[in-house]
Design an enzyme around this catalytic site. Structure first.
Site, mmCIF file in Angstrom:
data_model
loop_
_atom_site.group_PDB
_atom_site.id
_atom_site.type_symbol
_atom_site.label_atom_id
_atom_site.label_comp_id
_atom_site.label_asym_id
_atom_site.label_seq_id
_atom_site.Cartn_x
_atom_site.Cartn_y
_atom_site.Cartn_z
ATOM 1 N N THR A 16 0.796 -1.167 0.059
ATOM 2 C CA THR A 16 0.117 0.008 -0.121
ATOM 3 C C THR A 16 0.884 1.195 -0.210
ATOM 4 O OG1 THR A 16 -1.824 -1.142 0.988
ATOM 5 C CG2 THR A 16 -1.900 1.286 1.411
ATOM 6 N N SER A 70 1.408 -7.702 -0.954
ATOM 7 C CA SER A 70 2.009 -8.616 -0.119
ATOM 8 C C SER A 70 1.179 -10.014 0.250
ATOM 9 C CB SER A 70 2.740 -8.039 1.152
ATOM 10 O OG SER A 70 1.662 -7.843 2.190
ATOM 11 N N ASP A 104 0.222 -6.894 4.867
ATOM 12 C CA ASP A 104 -0.668 -7.841 5.207
ATOM 13 C C ASP A 104 0.126 -9.185 5.607
ATOM 14 O OD1 ASP A 104 -2.856 -6.815 4.961
ATOM 15 O OD2 ASP A 104 -3.197 -7.272 2.827
#
Ligand code: SIN
Length: 332
Positions: A16, A70, A104
Site C-alpha cells: 500500500t 504482499s 499484510d
C-alpha cells in the site's frame, strides 16, 4: 553516530505504501504496488524540508526487488529478497537496509529475514495503511522514521517502523485491517516510540541487538532453491473441528503442520487423533495458539512442540526453516 561514505540501501517490494487509488480521498479501495521505490523516495524528499539529522553523511541507494501486493508474497521473492539483503549488507560501506513492504504479510517476511540473513547489521521494514496518493498518506512519515532508525540502529536484527513505533520482528503482528496503527507486539509493546525524529526505547538494550531465535544452521547461502522448500500449512482448532482435511493434505505431500490451538494450545480429540496419525507418517507438527497474545505455556497435556511466542504464521516460517535445516526431509 556520524556516517562517512556509508550507505543505507532501500529495497522496494510494493504494498500500500506504493499504492494508488482513484482519488486523494479514497483510502480503502486502491491498487497496491503502483509506484516505484525511487518515486517513494522522491515523495519523502518532497514532503519534508530536511531529512532527520541522523541521516547526515549517509548516501541513500534504492533497488526495486519486486512490485507486489504482499498477499502474493512467495518463496521465490523471499529467496531473492534475502539474497539482496545479504548482498548489500556484506558490503563494508553499507550500514543497513530498509525494505518497503505491504502490511499484510510483513511480519512473516520480517521473521524470515531475521532467521536467514546473518550479517551483523540491521534490516528495517516499513509500510503504510493508506495509498501513496491519499491526502493524509502515512507512507512518507513512516519512510522518514524508518530511514532515521536505520541510520541509528546497529547489530543484527530486523525491525518494523510504522505509525511512530518500532517493533521487533519476533513479536510484531498486524492486528487491525484498516487502522493507521495496525501493528502491535502484544504483551511486549513496541520496542521504541518515534516522535520528531527522536527514538525513545521502551525495552532493554538486549532487545535492540539480540536475535533470539536465530536458526543457526541456515543462512542465505545454505538455503536450497525455493522450489525445494517444504509444504507447511496452518490449521485452526474451532468448534466441530475434526481435522478431516489433515489426511487429505498428508496424502497430497504435506511436510509440516502448525496447529493454531484454542486458548493455551488445546486441540479437539478428533483433530488430535488425525494429527497423531499424520505425525506417524512423518509430518512435523508444531503447536501455537489462535489467541493473539502470549505464548502457549507447555504442560504434560501438550503432545506437540511449540515455538514459544511465535504466532501461527511465524511458527509456520520457523517450521519451514527447521525442515530445511534437516537434510532430505524437505523434498516437496
Ligand atoms: C499489501 O499487504 O501489500 C497490501 C496491504 C497493505 O500494504 O496495507
Amino acid at each position: 553516530m556520524q556516517a562517512k561514505n556509508q550507505k543505507i540501501v532501500v529495497l522496494g517490494t510494493g504494498g500500500t505504501i506504493a499504492g494508488e487509488s482513484n482519488s486523494e480521498n479514497e483510502g480503502f479501495a486502491y491498487q497496491a504496488a503502483q509506484r516505484s521505490i525511487s518515486d517513494l523516495m522522491q515523495s519523502v524528499a518532497g514532503k519534508f524540508k530536511a531529512l532527520p539529522h541522523a541521516l547526515t553523511g549517509f548516501q541513500i541507494e534504492t533497488e526495486q526487488v519486486c512490485q507486489i501486493d504482499s498477499k502474493d508474497m512467495d518463496f521465490s521473492i523471499w529467496q531473492t529478497l534475502a539474497q539482496r539483503c545479504d548482498h548489500w549488507l556484506s558490503q563494508s560501506d553499507v550500514h543497513s537496509v530498509v525494505i518497503t513492504h505491504g502490511t499484510d504479510t510483513l511480519e512473516e517476511t520480517a521473521y524470515f529475514l531475521s532467521q536467514v540473513v546473518q550479517r551483523n547489521k540491521p534490516i528495517v521494514l516499513t509500510c503504510a495503511m493508506r495509498p501513496a496518493n491519499f491526502k493524509d498518506a502515512d507512507g512518507p512519515q513512516n519512510m522518514r522514521d524508518a530511514l532515521n532508525a536505520a541510520a541509528q540502529l546497529a547489530g543484527q536484527s530486523v525491525w518494523l517502523v510504522a505509525a511512530g513505533e518500532i517493533h521487533h520482528s519476533l513479536y510484531v503482528q498486524k492486528v487491525h485491517p484498516t487502522r493507521i496503527n495496525a501493528f502491535d507486539s502484544g504483551e511486549r509493546g513496541p520496542a521504541a516510540l518515534v516522535s520528531d525524529d527522536q527514538i525513545h526505547w521502551q525495552t532493554d538494550a538486549l532487545d535492540k541487538t539480540s536475535n533470539q531465535s536465530l536458526n543457526a544452521s541456515l543462512n542465505v547461502q545454505s538455503l536450497p532453491n525455493h522450489s525445494q522448500w517444504p509444504w507447511v500449512e496452518i490449521i485452526f482448532n474451532c468448534v466441530q473441528s475434526d481435522g478431516r482435511q489433515i489426511k487429505l493434505m498428508v496424502d497430497a505431500g504435506l511436510k509440516g503442520l502448525v496447529v493454531a490451538g484454542t486458548g493455551n494450545g488445546s486441540i479437539s480429540q478428533a483433530m488430535k487423533a488425525e494429527l497423531l496419525l499424520a505425525q506417524s507418517r512423518g509430518v512435523e507438527i508444531r503447536l501455537a495458539s489462535r489467541c493473539n497474545q502470549g505464548p502457549v505455556v507447555k504442560t504434560e497435556n501438550h503432545e506437540f512442540p511449540t515455538y514459544g511466542t511465535l504466532n501461527p504464521a511465524k511458527a509456520r516460517v520457523a517450521l519451514i526453516l527447521d525442515l530445511l535445516s534437516k537434510p532430505q526431509s524437505h523434498a516437496n
